[in-house]
Motif scaffolding. Structure first.
Motif, PDB file in Angstrom:
ATOM      1  N   ARG A 136      54.729  49.914 -55.131  1.00 54.62           N
ATOM      2  CA  ARG A 136      54.655  48.651 -54.393  1.00 54.62           C
ATOM      3  C   ARG A 136      55.903  48.514 -53.528  1.00 54.62           C
ATOM      4  O   ARG A 136      57.018  48.765 -53.990  1.00 54.62           O
ATOM      5  N   ASP A 137      55.706  48.091 -52.277  1.00 51.80           N
ATOM      6  CA  ASP A 137      56.823  47.967 -51.328  1.00 51.80           C
ATOM      7  C   ASP A 137      57.166  46.492 -51.132  1.00 51.80           C
ATOM      8  O   ASP A 137      56.502  45.776 -50.394  1.00 51.80           O
TER       9      ASP A 137
ATOM     10  N   ARG B 255      51.049  53.283 -58.820  1.00 51.05           N
ATOM     11  CA  ARG B 255      51.221  52.679 -57.504  1.00 51.05           C
ATOM     12  C   ARG B 255      52.713  52.577 -57.219  1.00 51.05           C
ATOM     13  O   ARG B 255      53.524  52.419 -58.145  1.00 51.05           O
TER      14      ARG B 255
ATOM     15  N   GLU C 235      54.207  57.912 -53.079  1.00 48.22           N
ATOM     16  CA  GLU C 235      53.141  58.185 -54.043  1.00 48.22           C
ATOM     17  C   GLU C 235      52.804  59.674 -54.114  1.00 48.22           C
ATOM     18  O   GLU C 235      52.407  60.171 -55.170  1.00 48.22           O
TER      19      GLU C 235
ATOM     20  N   TYR D 100      51.034  50.014 -64.860  1.00 51.86           N
ATOM     21  CA  TYR D 100      50.097  49.828 -63.752  1.00 51.86           C
ATOM     22  C   TYR D 100      49.159  48.670 -64.010  1.00 51.86           C
ATOM     23  O   TYR D 100      48.562  48.559 -65.088  1.00 51.86           O
TER      24      TYR D 100
ATOM     25  N   ILE E  70      55.256  54.409 -48.289  1.00 47.43           N
ATOM     26  CA  ILE E  70      54.475  54.264 -49.519  1.00 47.43           C
ATOM     27  C   ILE E  70      53.689  55.552 -49.789  1.00 47.43           C
ATOM     28  O   ILE E  70      53.662  56.061 -50.920  1.00 47.43           O
TER      29      ILE E  70
ATOM     30  N   SER F 257      47.363  47.778 -49.869  1.00 41.74           N
ATOM     31  CA  SER F 257      47.301  47.010 -51.110  1.00 41.74           C
ATOM     32  C   SER F 257      48.612  47.093 -51.892  1.00 41.74           C
ATOM     33  O   SER F 257      48.788  46.379 -52.877  1.00 41.74           O
ATOM     34  N   ARG F 258      49.521  47.938 -51.462  1.00 43.73           N
ATOM     35  CA  ARG F 258      50.833  48.050 -52.120  1.00 43.73           C
ATOM     36  C   ARG F 258      51.856  47.080 -51.524  1.00 43.73           C
ATOM     37  O   ARG F 258      52.994  47.015 -51.980  1.00 43.73           O
TER      38      ARG F 258
ATOM     39  N   LEU G 270      46.454  51.930 -48.719  1.00 46.59           N
ATOM     40  CA  LEU G 270      47.901  51.805 -48.880  1.00 46.59           C
ATOM     41  C   LEU G 270      48.409  50.389 -48.653  1.00 46.59           C
ATOM     42  O   LEU G 270      49.435  49.994 -49.210  1.00 46.59           O
TER      43      LEU G 270
ATOM     44  N   GLU H  37      54.740  51.502 -60.551  1.00 45.56           N
ATOM     45  CA  GLU H  37      53.879  51.205 -61.690  1.00 45.56           C
ATOM     46  C   GLU H  37      53.174  52.501 -62.101  1.00 45.56           C
ATOM     47  O   GLU H  37      52.621  53.198 -61.255  1.00 45.56           O
TER      48      GLU H  37
END
Length: 283
Positions: free
Chosen positions: A214-215, A212, A200, A260, A196, A180-181, A178, A223
């Motif tokens: 993204r935050d 995804r 999701e 994405y 997140i 990676s967001r 997570l 995405e």
């Protein structure tokens, strides 16, 4: 014998020559193929191990348990927290290195406790050339064995082998932790990881496959795969996701019309995928 069969047999013989192995197991296709090969080669001396932490979605942990049961391999779950590491929380270009070092450290400790001399991961032959992957440095430093890489098994061949083993994850999209967001340079916090994950989960309920959230410090950038963009523009979904994500603490909700893309918040065009979620990287 085909090329894939030859590589598969070489990897299986490699594992069979060991006294036992602990596999860093996310339930993604790469680590699942390593687990299936190891179980085939070593039986009860092969152990899949999943590291549970704040960055691993609960749904992925459940999937890992299901796939381990599908393979028939012994499955251990260990818990740790990346958030105890200031270097990880800082979320610089080496976040994946810090995460992987801690996560594989848990695997090595588990292996020591079980009297097993080898820890394996699911790094495949395509990974080293796939852009910014600092987590691979941790694999090298900790002397973790990567049988897919060692025997030149590519991602496409991994999926073919997964199909041969009749694994349900043969076509599973790559997953990543997570964190990676969260854009590089923005601190990783439990609150951000939680919202997140919940965001999701909502997209998953709506049937999206590759996506995804993204935050961007309170702005949610959604995405989805290009072939799912049209569905994401439907009014019912737009109104629902806007309302639901607002209740989770997002100030603004946007849809990225590029669709994405792996690594879209990383310092380069690629990131590494999960740990615990796919074997090595994050995206």
């Amino acid at each position: 014998m085909t090329t894939v069969e030859a590589k598969l047999e070489a990897a299986r013989e490699d594992l069979a020559a060991r006294d036992g192995v602990v596999i860093a197991f996310s339930g993604g296709v790469d680590s699942s193929v390593v687990a299936a090969l190891a179980h085939d080669a070593l039986g009860e001396d092969a152990i899949a191990c999943t590291a549970k932490s704040e960055t691993l979605p609960a749904a992925e942990l459940e999937d890992a348990e299901r796939v381990a049961n599908e393979i028939g391999i012994r499955h251990e779950i260990v818990s740790f927290s990346e958030l105890e590491s200031d270097a990880f929380v800082e979320n610089d270009d080496d976040r994946c290195y810090h995460c992987r070092t801690m996560r594989l450290g848990e695997m090595l400790e588990t292996a020591r406790e079980l009297g097993v001399g080898t820890v394996c991961d699911g790094t495949n032959a395509d990974d080293p050339g796939a852009g910014h992957r600092p987590g691979l440095r941790a694999v090298d430093e900790l002397a973790v064995h990567s049988p897919l890489l060692a025997h030149d098994i590519t991602k496409a061949e991994v999926r073919e082998i997964a199909t041969r083993y009749d694994l349900s994850v043969a076509d599973k999209p790559s997953m990543a932790c997570l964190s990676s967001r969260i854009p590089t340079g923005l601190e990783v916090t439990e609150d951000r990881l939680t919202r997140i994950e919940r965001a999701e989960a909502l997209l998953r309920q709506w049937g999206f496959d590759q996506f995804r959230v993204r935050d961007h410090d309170g702005l949610a950038r959604i995405e989805v795969a290009p072939d799912e963009l049209e569905r994401a523009l439907e009014r019912e979904f737009v109104e629902t996701v806007r309302a639901e994500l607002s209740t989770l603490g997002f100030d603004h909700v946007t849809l990225d019309l590029h669709g994405y893309r792996t690594g879209s918040v990383s310092p380069e065009a690629d990131e590494e995928s999960v740990p615990g979620a796919e074997s090595s990287s994050d995206d």
